[in-house]
Write a protein that holds these residues in place. Sequence first.
Motif, PDB file in Angstrom:
ATOM      1  N   LYS A  51      35.037  47.427  34.352  1.00  0.00           N
ATOM      2  CA  LYS A  51      35.540  46.400  35.268  1.00  0.00           C
ATOM      3  C   LYS A  51      36.326  47.000  36.434  1.00  0.00           C
ATOM      4  O   LYS A  51      36.065  46.691  37.599  1.00  0.00           O
ATOM      5  CB  LYS A  51      36.447  45.398  34.524  1.00  0.00           C
ATOM      6  CG  LYS A  51      35.796  44.731  33.344  1.00  0.00           C
ATOM      7  CD  LYS A  51      36.733  43.741  32.684  1.00  0.00           C
ATOM      8  CE  LYS A  51      38.013  44.332  32.110  1.00  0.00           C
ATOM      9  NZ  LYS A  51      37.814  45.248  30.969  1.00  0.00           N
ATOM     10  N   SER A  52      37.299  47.870  36.124  1.00  0.00           N
ATOM     11  CA  SER A  52      38.114  48.433  37.206  1.00  0.00           C
ATOM     12  C   SER A  52      37.269  49.346  38.091  1.00  0.00           C
ATOM     13  O   SER A  52      37.535  49.471  39.296  1.00  0.00           O
ATOM     14  CB  SER A  52      39.295  49.225  36.642  1.00  0.00           C
ATOM     15  OG  SER A  52      40.159  48.343  35.982  1.00  0.00           O
ATOM     16  N   THR A  53      36.251  49.965  37.496  1.00  0.00           N
ATOM     17  CA  THR A  53      35.368  50.815  38.301  1.00  0.00           C
ATOM     18  C   THR A  53      34.619  49.958  39.321  1.00  0.00           C
ATOM     19  O   THR A  53      34.527  50.338  40.498  1.00  0.00           O
ATOM     20  CB  THR A  53      34.387  51.594  37.383  1.00  0.00           C
ATOM     21  OG1 THR A  53      35.169  52.279  36.398  1.00  0.00           O
ATOM     22  CG2 THR A  53      33.567  52.585  38.172  1.00  0.00           C
ATOM     23  N   LEU A 176      41.388  40.773  42.353  1.00  0.00           N
ATOM     24  CA  LEU A 176      42.490  40.690  41.387  1.00  0.00           C
ATOM     25  C   LEU A 176      42.054  41.417  40.124  1.00  0.00           C
ATOM     26  O   LEU A 176      41.164  40.947  39.410  1.00  0.00           O
ATOM     27  CB  LEU A 176      42.782  39.212  41.084  1.00  0.00           C
ATOM     28  CG  LEU A 176      43.112  38.342  42.312  1.00  0.00           C
ATOM     29  CD1 LEU A 176      42.462  36.974  42.213  1.00  0.00           C
ATOM     30  CD2 LEU A 176      44.610  38.211  42.483  1.00  0.00           C
ATOM     31  N   ASP A 177      42.647  42.593  39.856  1.00  0.00           N
ATOM     32  CA  ASP A 177      42.258  43.364  38.669  1.00  0.00           C
ATOM     33  C   ASP A 177      43.269  43.083  37.555  1.00  0.00           C
ATOM     34  O   ASP A 177      44.354  43.640  37.534  1.00  0.00           O
ATOM     35  CB  ASP A 177      42.197  44.862  38.996  1.00  0.00           C
ATOM     36  CG  ASP A 177      41.594  45.669  37.840  1.00  0.00           C
ATOM     37  OD1 ASP A 177      41.402  45.098  36.740  1.00  0.00           O
ATOM     38  OD2 ASP A 177      41.320  46.861  38.026  1.00  0.00           O
ATOM     39  N   GLU A 178      42.894  42.199  36.642  1.00  0.00           N
ATOM     40  CA  GLU A 178      43.738  41.779  35.517  1.00  0.00           C
ATOM     41  C   GLU A 178      45.160  41.431  35.982  1.00  0.00           C
ATOM     42  O   GLU A 178      46.140  41.963  35.444  1.00  0.00           O
ATOM     43  CB  GLU A 178      43.790  42.885  34.452  1.00  0.00           C
ATOM     44  CG  GLU A 178      42.405  43.372  34.061  1.00  0.00           C
ATOM     45  CD  GLU A 178      42.166  43.393  32.574  1.00  0.00           C
ATOM     46  OE1 GLU A 178      42.802  42.600  31.870  1.00  0.00           O
ATOM     47  OE2 GLU A 178      41.334  44.186  32.133  1.00  0.00           O
ATOM     48  N   PRO A 179      45.290  40.510  36.944  1.00  0.00           N
ATOM     49  CA  PRO A 179      46.621  40.250  37.518  1.00  0.00           C
ATOM     50  C   PRO A 179      47.571  39.553  36.558  1.00  0.00           C
ATOM     51  O   PRO A 179      48.778  39.560  36.778  1.00  0.00           O
ATOM     52  CB  PRO A 179      46.311  39.320  38.700  1.00  0.00           C
ATOM     53  CG  PRO A 179      45.081  38.594  38.288  1.00  0.00           C
ATOM     54  CD  PRO A 179      44.267  39.611  37.515  1.00  0.00           C
TER      55      PRO A 179
HETATM   56 MG   LIG Z   1      40.614  48.093  34.024  1.00  0.00          MG
END
Ligand SMILES: [Mg+2]
Length: 263
Positions: A51-53, A176-179
């Motif tokens: 996901k973050s990638t 929004l990365d896991e905000p």
């Molecule tokens: Mg991540």
Amino acid sequence: MLELKNISVSFRSENQEKWFRTTRTQVLSDISFQLKKGDCLGILGESGSGKSTIGRVISGLLKPDSGQVFLDGVSIYDSREGRKMLQSRMSVVFQDYTTSANPRFRVRDILMEGISAWERKSGERLERCKESERLLNQVGLSGDFADRFPHELSGGQLQRVCIARAVASRPEIILLDEPISSLDAHTQVQIMDLLTELKKLLGLTYIFITHELTSVTYFCDQVLFLYQGTGVEHIAVSRIREAKHPYAVQLLSSVIELEGDKS
Ligand SMILES: [Mg+2]
Ligand SMILES: Nc1ncnc2c1ncn2[C@@H]1O[C@H](COP(=O)(O)OP(=O)(O)OP(=O)(O)O)[C@@H](O)[C@H]1O
């Protein structure tokens, strides 16, 4: 507005069994999707699914091995203009608000990062004190928060400040990365409600990375299920129960079981 076309990413990994020969681990395989202006896309997957990638690829920080990212038809990795256009139109909010806000900065200086980004791109000069107060009010905080340091805020308040910094540069898209993942359940709902309000008010488009199905159903219009680096299902949240891929079905059934337990 935003399109990902056949994105693949791999990282180098040392293979100790094969006499330290370097091999590559595939982290994303052939990811494609389109996102319309004003939509909120959830990217849902377990830890390590990539996901973050994807987030780093979308925000211009990681050039994929193959594939393209288009913003209004312009490829962001093919030219400096593309990358610049992306930077001026997108903001990012991360899970870890404690490291994304400099602990030595007061809130007013944290907001200044976004305000000066807007000044640079618009050529406008803002009255900075007034602008920080306006931004703080917009995220539900009073103007006197401007004098505080990050350690003087609760997690929810600091994430609000990070959201204010993100909107300060007046972006069209926010990634929004896991905000909300580091916040308690009640604060999670408050932050999602704030984001929904800002989205309406400012006409924003969101990409919302998460590992929680419930936040996707609460907050997003569409969802991409990511499983081991592959987009296995992309579906409207209103039709989520029709998802067919085993990973999506398994996630959905665990939530339905929980709902069943309640009654
Ligand atoms: Mg991540
Ligand atoms: N710079 C890097 N070099 C090598 N491997 C990496 C790099 N960045 C990520 N990875 C690997 O890629 C995989 C996916 O990582 P990623 O951070 O995208 O997962 P994630 O879905 O965001 O997980 P989480 O929910 O825990 O944040 C992991 O196996 C990770 O170890």
